[in-house]
Motif scaffolding. Structure first.
Motif, PDB file in Angstrom:
ATOM      1  N   GLY A 274      -1.653  -8.786  -8.903  1.00  0.00           N
ATOM      2  CA  GLY A 274      -0.243  -8.885  -9.229  1.00  0.00           C
ATOM      3  C   GLY A 274       0.107  -8.220 -10.547  1.00  0.00           C
ATOM      4  O   GLY A 274       1.166  -7.595 -10.681  1.00  0.00           O
ATOM      5  N   VAL A 275      -0.773  -8.340 -11.536  1.00  0.00           N
ATOM      6  CA  VAL A 275      -0.534  -7.692 -12.832  1.00  0.00           C
ATOM      7  C   VAL A 275      -0.441  -6.176 -12.655  1.00  0.00           C
ATOM      8  O   VAL A 275       0.438  -5.518 -13.225  1.00  0.00           O
ATOM      9  CB  VAL A 275      -1.650  -8.054 -13.835  1.00  0.00           C
ATOM     10  CG1 VAL A 275      -1.585  -7.146 -15.064  1.00  0.00           C
ATOM     11  CG2 VAL A 275      -1.519  -9.506 -14.264  1.00  0.00           C
ATOM     12  N   LEU A 276      -1.347  -5.601 -11.855  1.00  0.00           N
ATOM     13  CA  LEU A 276      -1.304  -4.155 -11.619  1.00  0.00           C
ATOM     14  C   LEU A 276       0.004  -3.754 -10.941  1.00  0.00           C
ATOM     15  O   LEU A 276       0.636  -2.759 -11.326  1.00  0.00           O
ATOM     16  CB  LEU A 276      -2.496  -3.722 -10.764  1.00  0.00           C
ATOM     17  CG  LEU A 276      -2.513  -2.228 -10.385  1.00  0.00           C
ATOM     18  CD1 LEU A 276      -2.591  -1.360 -11.638  1.00  0.00           C
ATOM     19  CD2 LEU A 276      -3.683  -1.926  -9.453  1.00  0.00           C
ATOM     20  N   VAL A 277       0.424  -4.523  -9.951  1.00  0.00           N
ATOM     21  CA  VAL A 277       1.665  -4.210  -9.240  1.00  0.00           C
ATOM     22  C   VAL A 277       2.865  -4.289 -10.181  1.00  0.00           C
ATOM     23  O   VAL A 277       3.764  -3.433 -10.140  1.00  0.00           O
ATOM     24  CB  VAL A 277       1.856  -5.163  -8.040  1.00  0.00           C
ATOM     25  CG1 VAL A 277       3.237  -4.973  -7.427  1.00  0.00           C
ATOM     26  CG2 VAL A 277       0.786  -4.908  -6.997  1.00  0.00           C
ATOM     27  N   VAL A 278       2.890  -5.288 -11.048  1.00  0.00           N
ATOM     28  CA  VAL A 278       3.986  -5.417 -12.017  1.00  0.00           C
ATOM     29  C   VAL A 278       4.058  -4.184 -12.909  1.00  0.00           C
ATOM     30  O   VAL A 278       5.138  -3.625 -13.152  1.00  0.00           O
ATOM     31  CB  VAL A 278       3.799  -6.688 -12.867  1.00  0.00           C
ATOM     32  CG1 VAL A 278       4.735  -6.669 -14.077  1.00  0.00           C
ATOM     33  CG2 VAL A 278       4.066  -7.935 -12.028  1.00  0.00           C
ATOM     34  N   LEU A 279       2.906  -3.728 -13.405  1.00  0.00           N
ATOM     35  CA  LEU A 279       2.882  -2.560 -14.290  1.00  0.00           C
ATOM     36  C   LEU A 279       3.303  -1.291 -13.546  1.00  0.00           C
ATOM     37  O   LEU A 279       4.067  -0.469 -14.069  1.00  0.00           O
ATOM     38  CB  LEU A 279       1.493  -2.392 -14.892  1.00  0.00           C
ATOM     39  CG  LEU A 279       1.029  -3.514 -15.835  1.00  0.00           C
ATOM     40  CD1 LEU A 279      -0.393  -3.260 -16.308  1.00  0.00           C
ATOM     41  CD2 LEU A 279       1.975  -3.653 -17.021  1.00  0.00           C
ATOM     42  N   VAL A 280       2.803  -1.131 -12.318  1.00  0.00           N
ATOM     43  CA  VAL A 280       3.157   0.053 -11.537  1.00  0.00           C
ATOM     44  C   VAL A 280       4.653   0.055 -11.225  1.00  0.00           C
ATOM     45  O   VAL A 280       5.318   1.100 -11.304  1.00  0.00           O
ATOM     46  CB  VAL A 280       2.326   0.116 -10.242  1.00  0.00           C
ATOM     47  CG1 VAL A 280       2.872   1.182  -9.294  1.00  0.00           C
ATOM     48  CG2 VAL A 280       0.864   0.414 -10.564  1.00  0.00           C
TER      49      VAL A 280
ATOM     50  N   PHE B 249      -3.778  -4.855  -1.271  1.00  0.00           N
ATOM     51  CA  PHE B 249      -3.037  -4.044  -0.321  1.00  0.00           C
ATOM     52  C   PHE B 249      -1.914  -4.818   0.345  1.00  0.00           C
ATOM     53  O   PHE B 249      -1.041  -4.230   0.973  1.00  0.00           O
ATOM     54  CB  PHE B 249      -4.009  -3.460   0.706  1.00  0.00           C
ATOM     55  CG  PHE B 249      -5.157  -2.754   0.036  1.00  0.00           C
ATOM     56  CD1 PHE B 249      -4.949  -1.595  -0.693  1.00  0.00           C
ATOM     57  CD2 PHE B 249      -6.439  -3.277   0.093  1.00  0.00           C
ATOM     58  CE1 PHE B 249      -5.994  -0.960  -1.336  1.00  0.00           C
ATOM     59  CE2 PHE B 249      -7.487  -2.646  -0.552  1.00  0.00           C
ATOM     60  CZ  PHE B 249      -7.268  -1.479  -1.275  1.00  0.00           C
ATOM     61  N   SER B 250      -1.927  -6.156   0.200  1.00  0.00           N
ATOM     62  CA  SER B 250      -0.821  -6.933   0.746  1.00  0.00           C
ATOM     63  C   SER B 250       0.438  -6.774  -0.098  1.00  0.00           C
ATOM     64  O   SER B 250       1.537  -7.117   0.340  1.00  0.00           O
ATOM     65  CB  SER B 250      -1.200  -8.420   0.845  1.00  0.00           C
ATOM     66  OG  SER B 250      -1.450  -8.967  -0.434  1.00  0.00           O
ATOM     67  N   PHE B 251       0.294  -6.250  -1.331  1.00  0.00           N
ATOM     68  CA  PHE B 251       1.455  -6.020  -2.182  1.00  0.00           C
ATOM     69  C   PHE B 251       2.152  -4.703  -1.861  1.00  0.00           C
ATOM     70  O   PHE B 251       3.236  -4.433  -2.379  1.00  0.00           O
ATOM     71  CB  PHE B 251       1.043  -6.004  -3.656  1.00  0.00           C
ATOM     72  CG  PHE B 251       0.709  -7.358  -4.211  1.00  0.00           C
ATOM     73  CD1 PHE B 251       1.707  -8.285  -4.457  1.00  0.00           C
ATOM     74  CD2 PHE B 251      -0.600  -7.711  -4.501  1.00  0.00           C
ATOM     75  CE1 PHE B 251       1.405  -9.531  -4.975  1.00  0.00           C
ATOM     76  CE2 PHE B 251      -0.907  -8.950  -5.021  1.00  0.00           C
ATOM     77  CZ  PHE B 251       0.096  -9.863  -5.254  1.00  0.00           C
ATOM     78  N   MET B 252       1.530  -3.855  -1.046  1.00  0.00           N
ATOM     79  CA  MET B 252       2.138  -2.567  -0.719  1.00  0.00           C
ATOM     80  C   MET B 252       3.474  -2.799  -0.018  1.00  0.00           C
ATOM     81  O   MET B 252       3.548  -3.555   0.950  1.00  0.00           O
ATOM     82  CB  MET B 252       1.200  -1.777   0.197  1.00  0.00           C
ATOM     83  CG  MET B 252       1.478  -0.298   0.264  1.00  0.00           C
ATOM     84  SD  MET B 252       1.053   0.522  -1.257  1.00  0.00           S
ATOM     85  CE  MET B 252       1.149   2.240  -0.758  1.00  0.00           C
ATOM     86  N   GLY B 253       4.499  -2.176  -0.493  1.00  0.00           N
ATOM     87  CA  GLY B 253       5.840  -2.369   0.049  1.00  0.00           C
ATOM     88  C   GLY B 253       6.852  -2.699  -1.037  1.00  0.00           C
ATOM     89  O   GLY B 253       8.055  -2.507  -0.857  1.00  0.00           O
ATOM     90  N   THR B 254       6.364  -3.187  -2.175  1.00  0.00           N
ATOM     91  CA  THR B 254       7.256  -3.486  -3.289  1.00  0.00           C
ATOM     92  C   THR B 254       8.022  -2.247  -3.730  1.00  0.00           C
ATOM     93  O   THR B 254       9.187  -2.314  -4.113  1.00  0.00           O
ATOM     94  CB  THR B 254       6.448  -4.027  -4.479  1.00  0.00           C
ATOM     95  OG1 THR B 254       5.522  -4.989  -4.021  1.00  0.00           O
ATOM     96  CG2 THR B 254       7.350  -4.661  -5.518  1.00  0.00           C
TER      97      THR B 254
ATOM     98  N   LEU C 122      -4.239   2.358  -3.926  1.00  0.00           N
ATOM     99  CA  LEU C 122      -4.766   2.674  -5.255  1.00  0.00           C
ATOM    100  C   LEU C 122      -4.531   4.131  -5.613  1.00  0.00           C
ATOM    101  O   LEU C 122      -4.207   4.455  -6.758  1.00  0.00           O
ATOM    102  CB  LEU C 122      -6.267   2.354  -5.307  1.00  0.00           C
ATOM    103  CG  LEU C 122      -6.627   0.876  -5.210  1.00  0.00           C
ATOM    104  CD1 LEU C 122      -8.133   0.709  -5.044  1.00  0.00           C
ATOM    105  CD2 LEU C 122      -6.141   0.127  -6.437  1.00  0.00           C
ATOM    106  N   VAL C 123      -4.701   5.021  -4.634  1.00  0.00           N
ATOM    107  CA  VAL C 123      -4.461   6.446  -4.872  1.00  0.00           C
ATOM    108  C   VAL C 123      -2.998   6.670  -5.260  1.00  0.00           C
ATOM    109  O   VAL C 123      -2.692   7.386  -6.222  1.00  0.00           O
ATOM    110  CB  VAL C 123      -4.815   7.270  -3.616  1.00  0.00           C
ATOM    111  CG1 VAL C 123      -4.384   8.726  -3.794  1.00  0.00           C
ATOM    112  CG2 VAL C 123      -6.315   7.197  -3.341  1.00  0.00           C
ATOM    113  N   ILE C 124      -2.090   6.041  -4.541  1.00  0.00           N
ATOM    114  CA  ILE C 124      -0.660   6.191  -4.816  1.00  0.00           C
ATOM    115  C   ILE C 124      -0.307   5.601  -6.174  1.00  0.00           C
ATOM    116  O   ILE C 124       0.462   6.186  -6.948  1.00  0.00           O
ATOM    117  CB  ILE C 124       0.156   5.545  -3.689  1.00  0.00           C
ATOM    118  CG1 ILE C 124      -0.004   6.365  -2.396  1.00  0.00           C
ATOM    119  CG2 ILE C 124       1.633   5.433  -4.064  1.00  0.00           C
ATOM    120  CD1 ILE C 124       0.452   5.654  -1.154  1.00  0.00           C
ATOM    121  N   TYR C 125      -0.880   4.431  -6.502  1.00  0.00           N
ATOM    122  CA  TYR C 125      -0.640   3.840  -7.818  1.00  0.00           C
ATOM    123  C   TYR C 125      -1.115   4.772  -8.933  1.00  0.00           C
ATOM    124  O   TYR C 125      -0.471   4.881  -9.982  1.00  0.00           O
ATOM    125  CB  TYR C 125      -1.359   2.498  -7.931  1.00  0.00           C
ATOM    126  CG  TYR C 125      -0.768   1.386  -7.091  1.00  0.00           C
ATOM    127  CD1 TYR C 125       0.501   1.506  -6.530  1.00  0.00           C
ATOM    128  CD2 TYR C 125      -1.476   0.214  -6.849  1.00  0.00           C
ATOM    129  CE1 TYR C 125       1.041   0.485  -5.754  1.00  0.00           C
ATOM    130  CE2 TYR C 125      -0.938  -0.809  -6.079  1.00  0.00           C
ATOM    131  CZ  TYR C 125       0.315  -0.665  -5.542  1.00  0.00           C
ATOM    132  OH  TYR C 125       0.844  -1.686  -4.776  1.00  0.00           O
TER     133      TYR C 125
END
Length: 446
Positions: free
Chosen positions: A35-41, A194-199, A354-357
Motif C-alpha cells: 500500500g505504501v508503494l501504491v500511495v507513492l506511485v 497486484f490486487s492494487f492495480m487499477g487505482t 512493477l514494470v509500469i510503476y
C-alpha cells in the motif's frame, strides 16, 4: 468513485485468502508495504496528471520524459494487462451466474461482456455511471463487513461464535503473528501488490472529465484512507476472527468464511452478489482502460491509425471493439488449446504492475524537473522530491529481486520480463526508424 472502484476488486474479496495462507496474520504487513508503494506511485502520477491530463496517462508521460520507446512500451504492456483481465473477469462472473440460473458458462461470459461493451460504446458517461454504482455497492459491502466484524471481535454481535473470546485469532494458538516468518510477509506482499492495480485508472478517466485537476487531486489525496480502510481494515477483521490456517478459509473466500464463522445467515449468497459486482466493475474498467490506452497510442503513431477514430459522442469505438475482440480470442484459446497456454498468458502479466510503476517513477523525475524549470506548481506534488521517488524505484528493484529468490514467483517474473524485453525492443527500433517530437495532448471530447 472510479478511483475507489479501481482499488476494490475480486482480489480483495476472494484472492486475499491466498496471501493470508502464505503470511498468516502478518499479511497485514504485506498489505501495508504494498500500500505504501501504491500511495507513492499515485502521488507521482497525480502530479503529472494534474499538470497534463491525458487519456494516455503514464504512457504519454513516459513518451515525453524518457522517449518514444518508453511511451510505446509501457502503453502496450498496460493494454495487454487489461486485455487479459477481460476473459478472467468474464469467466468469474459466468461461474456465479451459471450457479444461480444454470446455462453454460460461456453464454453468461458472452452476455456480460457484450452488455458492458455496449455500455462503453454508447458514451463515456455510461462507464462512469456503472462504476459509480459498482463502487457504491462495494463500499457499502466493505464498510458493513468491517462494522459487523468489529462487533463480533468485541463480543457484541448477538449469536456470533468466535470461540468464546472477543477478538483475535492473532494469538499463539495458530502460530502467532508471523507463523511462517518474515520471509512469508515478503511473499505475501508479492501476492497482494497486484490486487492494487487499477487505482491509476482515475488519471486516464480524468482527461474525459470536466475538471481533471479537481478529480485527480481528490482521488490522490484520499488514497491513503481508502487503502487503510478497505484493505487493511477488512483484512484485520478476517485474521482476527478466522485462524489463518483453517481449512474453511482455504476452501472459501476470506470474507465469506468470516461471515459464516460469526453466524451471518446467507453469507455465501451475500458474497456472491458482492463478488459479481466486483468482477463486473473490473471488466467494465478493463474495457474502458484498454480502449483508451490503444486510442492514445494510435493518436501518437504507435498503433494502427484506425484505432484513433471516434464516434460523434467522442467514443473511440474501434479501440473498444478491438480490445474486446482480443479478450474473446483469449477465452477461445483457453478452450481450444491446453489449459497451460492460457496460464502462461496470464503469467506474462505477473510483474507488469512493477514494470509500469517503475516507468511512472522514472518519468516523474524528468517531468517534475521540467515543471520546476518552467515555474509551474501543479495541484498535486510529490512529497520529498526526489528522494521518495528514488526510494520507490529502489523498492521496486528489491521486489523484483525477491521474485527471483522466491520459487513461486520465478515463472511469472521470467515471462513478464521476456514480454517486456520484446516490447521495449520493438519500441526502440520504431524510435530509431521514425523519431519525432513530443506527442500532442490526447483528450477525447465527450
Amino acid at each position: 468513485m472510479i478511483s475507489i472502484a479501481g482499488v476494490i476488486g475480486a482480489g480483495l474479496f476472494v484472492g486475499s485468502k491466498t496471501a493470508i495462507a502464505e503470511a498468516g496474520p502478518g499479511v497485514l504487513l504485506s498489505y501495508a508495504f504494498a500500500g505504501v508503494l501504491v500511495v507513492l506511485v499515485m502521488r507521482m502520477l497525480g502530479e503529472m496528471a494534474t499538470a497534463h491530463p491525458d487519456t494516455g496517462s503514464f504512457s504519454t508521460y513516459a513518451d515525453r520524459a524518457l522517449g518514444r520507446w518508453a511511451g510505446f512500451s509501457v502503453g502496450w504492456l498496460y493494454w495487454w494487462f487489461w486485455v487479459l483481465v477481460i476473459p478472467v473477469e468474464a469467466t468469474a462472473a459466468a461461474e456465479i451466474m451459471s450457479h444461480w440460473i444454470g446455462a453454460p458458462q460461456w453464454i453468461w461470459a458472452l452476455l456480460v461482456t457484450l452488455a458492458l461493451t455496449a455500455s462503453n460504446l454508447a458514451s463515456v458517461g455510461n462507464y462512469g455511471e456503472f462504476e459509480f454504482w459498482f463502487a457504491s455497492i462495494k463500499v457499502v459491502a466493505i464498510v458493513g463487513f468491517i462494522a459487523v466484524g468489529a462487533l463480533a471481535i468485541f463480543g457484541v454481535l448477538p449469536g456470533s461464535d468466535v470461540s468464546g473470546t472477543p477478538g483475535f485469532s492473532l494469538g499463539g494458538e495458530a502460530g502467532g503473528f508471523l507463523p511462517n516468518g518474515f520471509s512469508a510477509v515478503l511473499a505475501g506482499m508479492l501476492l497482494t501488490m497486484f490486487s492494487f492495480m487499477g487505482t491509476e485508472i482515475v488519471t486516464i478517466a480524468a482527461a474525459e472529465s470536466s475538471d481533471p485537476e479537481k478529480g485527480v487531486r481528490r482521488a490522490v489525496n484520499s488514497v491513503i484512507g481508502r487503502i487503510g480502510l478497505f484493505y487493511i481494515g477488512s483484512i484485520l477483521v478476517v485474521v482476527a476472527l478466522v485462524p489463518w490456517n483453517s481449512a474453511e478459509l482455504a476452501e472459501g473466500g476470506s470474507f465469506q468464511t468470516t461471515l459464516e464463522t460469526i453466524g451471518i445467515p446467507g453469507a455465501a449468497t451475500i458474497m456472491d452478489i458482492v463478488i459479481l459486482t466486483a468482477v463486473a466493475s473490473c471488466l467494465n474498467s478493463a474495457l474502458y482502460t484498454a480502449s483508451r490506452m490503444a486510442f492514445s497510442l494510435s493518436r501518437r503513431g504507435d498503433g494502427p491509425a484506425w484505432l484513433s477514430k471516434v464516434s460523434g459522442r467522442g467514443v473511440p469505438y474501434p479501440a473498444i471493439l478491438a480490445s474486446t475482440a482480443v479478450g474473446f480470442l483469449a477465452v477461445v484459446g483457453n478452450y481450444l488449446l491446453p489449459d497451460k497456454i492460457f496460464e502462461y498468458l496470464l503469467a506474462t502479466s505477473g510483474a507488469l504492475a512493477l514494470v509500469i510503476y517503475a516507468f511512472i517513477a522514472a518519468s516523474q523525475v524528468f517531468v517534475r524537473r521540467e515543471l520546476d524549470a518552467a515555474g509551474e506548481r501543479p495541484a498535486v506534488r510529490m512529497w520529498l522530491f526526489p528522494w521518495l521517488t528514488y526510494a520507490s524505484l529502489a523498492f521496486i528493484a528489491t521486489v523484483l529481486v525477491l521474485m527471483v529468490v522466491l520459487p513461486g514467483q520465478r515463472v511469472q517474473l521470467l515471462l513478464s520480463m521476456v514480454l517486456t524485453a520484446a516490447v521495449v525492443a520493438v519500441g526502440v527500433v520504431r524510435q530509431r526508424r521514425s523519431p519525432r517530437g513530443a506527442p500532442a495532448r490526447d483528450r477525447l471530447d465527450a
